[in-house]
Motif scaffolding. Structure first.
Motif, PDB file in Angstrom:
ATOM      1  N   ARG A 190      41.489  55.133 -34.516  1.00 47.51           N
ATOM      2  CA  ARG A 190      40.775  55.136 -35.804  1.00 47.51           C
ATOM      3  C   ARG A 190      40.553  56.558 -36.304  1.00 47.51           C
ATOM      4  NH1 ARG A 190      36.129  50.394 -35.326  1.00 47.51           N
ATOM      5  NH2 ARG A 190      37.593  48.623 -35.314  1.00 47.51           N
ATOM      6  N   LEU A 191      40.208  57.459 -35.401  1.00 49.25           N
ATOM      7  CA  LEU A 191      40.035  58.858 -35.802  1.00 49.25           C
ATOM      8  C   LEU A 191      41.340  59.444 -36.327  1.00 49.25           C
ATOM      9  CD1 LEU A 191      37.725  60.250 -32.966  1.00 49.25           C
ATOM     10  CD2 LEU A 191      37.150  60.000 -35.393  1.00 49.25           C
ATOM     11  N   ALA A 192      42.451  59.019 -35.750  1.00 45.82           N
ATOM     12  CA  ALA A 192      43.756  59.524 -36.192  1.00 45.82           C
ATOM     13  C   ALA A 192      44.042  59.123 -37.631  1.00 45.82           C
ATOM     14  CB  ALA A 192      44.857  59.003 -35.268  1.00 45.82           C
ATOM     15  N   ILE A 193      43.680  57.895 -38.015  1.00 45.43           N
ATOM     16  CA  ILE A 193      43.922  57.453 -39.385  1.00 45.43           C
ATOM     17  C   ILE A 193      42.934  58.104 -40.340  1.00 45.43           C
ATOM     18  CG2 ILE A 193      42.470  55.387 -39.442  1.00 45.43           C
ATOM     19  CD1 ILE A 193      46.036  55.497 -40.727  1.00 45.43           C
ATOM     20  N   MET A 194      41.698  58.311 -39.901  1.00 43.49           N
ATOM     21  CA  MET A 194      40.688  58.938 -40.747  1.00 43.49           C
ATOM     22  C   MET A 194      41.029  60.395 -41.017  1.00 43.49           C
ATOM     23  SD  MET A 194      37.258  57.231 -39.032  1.00 43.49           S
ATOM     24  CE  MET A 194      36.093  58.045 -40.127  1.00 43.49           C
TER      25      MET A 194
END
Length: 277
Positions: A190-194
């Protein structure tokens, strides 16, 4: 004379045994054809409950159950069967076994699989489980793309997925041109997409739906076509349930799904899950 009597006794015994078997079979068939009637006579519908948002949730303080499958079970029991509804604590490892050992009448939120179908019966799906994509609407690399899998399978597009999951297996088999970024957990993906280190988050549709509702300003969920790992999510029932009794539950679910009521329950449960977090 003795041998004749013995022969007659044997014939009578065989007839009695056969009659007993026929009566037992008839009794079993009668019980199978009156599954809901038996529950109505007991006055309670027992629902096996293994918590997993947004399907089934349990408040740690009150021990009360919610979630869209819990609401469906409660409504079906109270308003269709006219009985009390009892939620029985279970785990994902015991839901099927509990049906077989009569610990509950229905198991909630089971994915339909051939292996499970060998042991239990499934209702019509209340919802469909599949792998979905989640993108940042503000990312120009994916802005304006459609829903086809081929729209995203391009050089320069990076897919973030939790390593070793069924999502990882499915996307690895489907993607030929894009890059797959395998992360150790949900938080990392999720952090990667954010942070836009990845362009597409690959996860179970219910999980992505929760994440999209929590981040409406930038998150967009996409159901790729063709579907990835699509399965029905249903109630599990004992294999002995007759087609006529199963049809009662199926009509209930199909009608509520067709009117959009189940979608509303899913959204309510997802919002509740996010609020709790």
């Amino acid at each position: 004379m003795v041998s004749v009597r013995i022969s007659i006794i044997k014939k009578i015994s065989c007839c009695l045994a056969l009659s007993g078997m026929l009566l037992a079979s008839a009794s079993s068939a009668l019980a199978a054809d009156n599954f809901w009637q038996a529950i109505q006579q007991k006055g309670v519908l027992r629902c096996g409950a293994a918590p997993a948002a947004p399907y089934v949730m349990r408040d740690p303080k009150t021990q009360q159950y919610s979630g869209y499958f819990a609401e469906l079970c409660r409504d079906f029991g109270q308003n269709v069967l006219k009985v009390k509804v009892q939620f029985v604590d279970a785990s994902w490892d015991t839901l099927v076994a509990g049906l077989q050992s009569d610990k509950w009448d229905m198991a909630m939120a089971l994915n339909q699989t051939p292996e499970r179908a060998l042991a239990i019966s499934f209702s019509a799906p209340a919802q469909d489980y599949q792998i979905s994509f989640l993108v940042n609407k503000q990312n120009p690399k994916v802005a304006g793309l459609g829903t086809k899998l081929s729209d995203y399978d391009k050089e320069g597009i990076t897919f973030a997925v939790m390593s070793g999951t069924s999502q990882d297996k499915a996307i690895s088999a489907a993607i030929k041109k894009g890059k797959i970024m395998r992360m150790p957990g949900n938080d990392e993906s999720r952090l990667a997409i954010m942070a836009r280190r990845a362009d597409v988050l690959v996860d179970a549709s219910d999980t992505n739906h929760l994440f999209a509702l929590a981040n409406p300003d930038w998150a967009k969920e996409i159901m790729p076509v063709p579907a990835l790992a699509k399965q029905g999510v249903s109630f599990g029932l004992p294999r002995s349930v007759s087609e006529a009794d199963m049809e009662v539950l199926n009509i209930y679910l199909n009608q509520r799904r067709a009117t959009g009521e189940i979608d509303q329950l899913v959204n309510q449960a997802s919002l509740q899950a996010n609020a709790t977090k």
